[in-house]
Scaffold this motif. Structure first.
Motif, short mmCIF file in Angstrom:
data_model
loop_
_atom_site.label_atom_id
_atom_site.label_comp_id
_atom_site.label_asym_id
_atom_site.label_seq_id
_atom_site.Cartn_x
_atom_site.Cartn_y
_atom_site.Cartn_z
N VAL A 1 -20.44 65.98 21.40
CA VAL A 1 -20.85 66.65 22.65
C VAL A 1 -21.12 68.12 22.37
N ASP A 2 -20.25 68.74 21.58
CA ASP A 2 -20.40 70.17 21.27
C ASP A 2 -21.61 70.41 20.37
N GLU A 3 -21.73 69.61 19.32
CA GLU A 3 -22.80 69.85 18.35
C GLU A 3 -24.18 69.63 18.96
N LEU A 4 -24.30 68.64 19.82
CA LEU A 4 -25.60 68.38 20.45
C LEU A 4 -25.78 69.25 21.71
N LYS A 5 -24.76 70.04 22.03
CA LYS A 5 -24.80 70.94 23.20
C LYS A 5 -25.18 70.16 24.46
N LEU A 6 -24.55 69.00 24.64
CA LEU A 6 -24.85 68.16 25.80
C LEU A 6 -24.38 68.83 27.08
N GLU A 7 -25.21 68.75 28.11
CA GLU A 7 -24.85 69.31 29.42
C GLU A 7 -25.45 68.43 30.50
N VAL A 8 -24.78 68.40 31.64
CA VAL A 8 -25.31 67.65 32.78
C VAL A 8 -26.69 68.19 33.12
N GLY A 9 -27.65 67.26 33.32
CA GLY A 9 -29.01 67.66 33.68
C GLY A 9 -29.98 67.56 32.51
N MET A 10 -29.45 67.55 31.28
CA MET A 10 -30.32 67.46 30.09
C MET A 10 -30.95 66.08 29.97
N LYS A 11 -32.13 66.03 29.39
CA LYS A 11 -32.72 64.76 28.98
C LYS A 11 -32.00 64.28 27.72
N ALA A 12 -31.75 63.01 27.65
CA ALA A 12 -31.09 62.45 26.47
C ALA A 12 -31.38 60.96 26.45
N ALA A 13 -31.10 60.31 25.33
CA ALA A 13 -31.30 58.87 25.24
C ALA A 13 -30.01 58.19 24.83
N ALA A 14 -29.82 56.99 25.35
CA ALA A 14 -28.72 56.13 24.93
C ALA A 14 -29.27 55.26 23.81
N VAL A 15 -28.61 55.26 22.66
CA VAL A 15 -29.09 54.51 21.49
C VAL A 15 -28.09 53.41 21.18
N VAL A 16 -28.58 52.16 21.08
CA VAL A 16 -27.69 51.03 20.85
C VAL A 16 -28.32 50.09 19.80
N LYS A 17 -27.54 49.75 18.79
CA LYS A 17 -27.97 48.79 17.76
C LYS A 17 -28.00 47.39 18.40
N SER A 18 -29.00 46.59 18.07
CA SER A 18 -29.15 45.26 18.68
C SER A 18 -27.92 44.38 18.49
N SER A 19 -27.26 44.54 17.34
CA SER A 19 -26.09 43.69 17.08
C SER A 19 -24.90 44.05 17.97
N ASP A 20 -25.02 45.15 18.74
CA ASP A 20 -23.97 45.52 19.69
C ASP A 20 -24.32 45.14 21.13
N VAL A 21 -25.39 44.39 21.32
CA VAL A 21 -25.80 43.98 22.66
C VAL A 21 -25.48 42.50 22.85
N MET A 22 -24.78 42.19 23.93
CA MET A 22 -24.51 40.79 24.30
C MET A 22 -25.41 40.41 25.47
#
Lengths: 69, 69, 69, 69, 69, 69
Positions: free
Chosen positions: D43-64
């Motif tokens: 969170v700190d390194e990517l300087k994440l803050e409410v309101g920012m654009k971002a993507a959720a990234v998920v490997k297919s083998s973690d999807v049921m």
């Protein structure tokens, strides 16, 4: 809901320890303890409590095999 | 080797099905079937065979909890 | 069944590709494609078919965050 | 950087809750909330803050896949 | 793209083995081999080839610790 | 114990940070830092300490590949 995860181990909740964001929930499954690390939100939403029946659900791709050397 | 994974479920291998790269290994753990999807290489290196004693190893963060609605 | 996984994305199956042991199932979720790699057995047991309503279920600990540089 | 993970769901950060070591970051993805459990350091390194654009990234083998019964 | 995953191990691709749906990609990372099981689609889309520079990316929650007994 | 996980990266513990339930353990592996998020219980049971030899263990299906664009 039916889920694709191949492993649904039925048991009973024997311990719940909430952390700041992550909770540890332990089940007794036929005499073996299985521990899950889930969100505090999930504990609240599912109203998990010690003594409840519950299942540990694990996707096959998250299971490793170990043998004695 | 001792591992940090909290869940080590001891059982016996009841089925091995190799695919092109991924194998499905099923264990009987106290009467419950647990399936693991691992690499064909691991099956070979560990010399896994039906009838062998083996354990299913699962990290707590890969375990979910389900309850009846 | 209610599950602790925080992410249940409802959609419709748009493609199923079975491999030797692992199948790829793609869902359309509000115009975005979500792909799951699950066992062939799960595809059969859940009787998954193109056109069916289904949900992609993901545990929060399996979600990463990415931002543009 | 291009990554092998098949699922990159673009959205906007709507909540960040830091715990002692693990943070929960929620995104709005086309009206659906997606929650990620990541390290406070990320969170700190990517300087994440409410309101920012971002993507959720998920490997297919973690999807049921789940379907209604 | 910057990603929240804490582990990005830079190396060189030394082997690619495609299966029916799942591919195994091996990297040399400072003399150690790291193997990834990813989709065939990802191998094609990223145009992975033996000899290319690439990184192995792993979320911290997918890393276990082992010690000698 | 021998495990099916394909990636066992040997190194030395350089940092341990315990949270409320989840600990972050960092290893130096040939000059590269690898971080693991494991339970506090595992840190205690394995008696992990800074300076100890230890290995980072990762299942192949939890490894992604990234390339520069």
């Amino acid at each position: 809901m039916k889920i694709s995860a191949r492993n649904v181990l039925e048991g009973k909740i024997i311990a719940i320890k909430k952390g700041a964001t992550t909770a540890h929930v332990s089940l007794d499954v036929n005499g073996t303890t299985v521990m899950a690390a889930i969100t505090n939100e999930a504990v609240d939403e599912l109203k998990l409590e010690v003594g409840m029946k519950a299942a540990a659900v694990v996707k096959s791709s998250d299971v490793m095999i170990a043998v004695d050397e």
